[in-house]
Design an enzyme around this catalytic site. Structure first.
Site: not given
Length: 329
Positions: A65, A224, A91
């Site tokens: 915001e 691997d 918030c």
């Protein structure tokens, strides 16, 4: 102060397009914001003209915001802002940055449309209540009559699913990724590390990019020597991921651990999957990607201690991607 039921005060088509743009931008930040959620915001004038689209880029950075309002200020459009759409409830508490609700009120925004409520039970509804008390018209996507707008609500909730789980339970979202060949095996041909097509490889690397940690087994490490870095797609600059290695007998080579740290992967060795997930949650990980061999992958799936399962299945017509979530979600 009860918000009216029905369409938004700006044209619904404009809201839908702007909200979709904010969602796309926020999705692109998944994996960048932990321990904060990915959030997108769109700013409109009274006629529905899209003035700015912004997102939150991580801890200490401006919330979506505030970023959208700052973009409007820089363009000279701040006084024209009438409506904000935000994917997550603003918030109303101080953290590393000031409360978003106060920034919205200070900018004299008329209306805020919220995609998903804050899942944190300690603060849920606080941002919306603060805005309403200040005279801001607060709407939730779930209250809209237009189906194409209302449908964006579940997308906003899906966007923050890992954050929601962490906020409520303190645990990260566990995503299990498997690649299966024509016979249903996860084991690639001798001399190769994969049998999937390029688009599936890009998907696998996008899943890594979106994750804050990876869990594998020592067998995979020994067989691997995997890098567990993001390569097939662009990664977030400076991103460091945890690498959880399930190793009951201490077989992980010290040289592998050192090399992992050098490439921006922080290894953690342990013997118990559940304990490792809990530890990663305490460290702030929102999403954990399980990239392991068949034994560990099947154990996790059978345990029920997972949230999402992605299968890349090889077929004669090319790779098929299957995604599912546990029914509890």
């Amino acid at each position: 102060m009860s918000p009216p039921v029905g369409g938004a005060s700006i044209p619904p088509g404009a809201l839908r397009l702007g909200a979709a743009a904010a969602l796309r931008l926020a999705r692109a930040s998944r994996g960048m914001t932990a321990p904060n959620p990915p959030v997108g915001c769109a700013a409109f004038d009274r006629q529905g003209r899209l003035l700015a689209v912004a997102r939150h880029d991580g801890p200490g950075q401006a919330h979506a915001e505030a970023a959208a309002l700052e973009a409007c200020r820089r363009s000279g459009d701040l006084a024209a802002v009438h409506t904000l759409f935000v994917t997550l409830e603003p918030c109303n508490h101080h953290g590393r940055t000031p409360p978003c609700a106060e920034a919205v009120i200070g900018a004299q925004v008329t209306e805020v449309v919220i995609g998903a409520c804050d899942p944190n039970p300690a603060v849920r509804g606080g941002g919306a209540a603060r805005l309403a008390m200040a005279g801001v018209r607060v709407r939730h996507l779930s209250a809209f009559m237009e189906p194409d707008i209302k449908a964006l609500g579940p997308e906003c909730e899906a966007l923050i699913a890992p954050f929601a789980k962490h906020a409520v339970h303190g645990l990260p979202w566990v995503l299990v990724k498997q690649a299966l060949d024509l016979s249903g095996s996860m084991i690639p041909p001798l001399g190769s590390k994969t049998f999937t097509d390029p688009e599936s490889i890009r998907l696998a690397h996008r899943l890594r990019r979106e994750s804050d940690a990876i869990i594998t087994g020592v067998g995979t490490v020994l067989a691997d020597q995997p890098l567990f870095t993001v390569r097939a797609v662009d990664d977030f600059e400076g991103k460091i991921r945890w690498l959880g290695i399930l190793d009951r007998t201490g077989r992980t080579p010290a040289a592998y651990l050192t090399a992992a740290r050098e490439r921006g992967v922080e290894p953690i060795c342990g013997s118990d999957f559940t304990a490792m997930v809990r530890d990663l949650g305490r460290r702030g990980a929102l999403q954990v990607l399980v990239e392991a061999g068949p034994t560990i992958s099947e154990h996790v799936l059978e345990s029920g201690f997972w949230d999402e399962h992605v299968v890349i299945r090889r077929s004669t017509a090319g790779d098929v991607v299957e995604r599912r979530r546990r029914k509890e979600h």
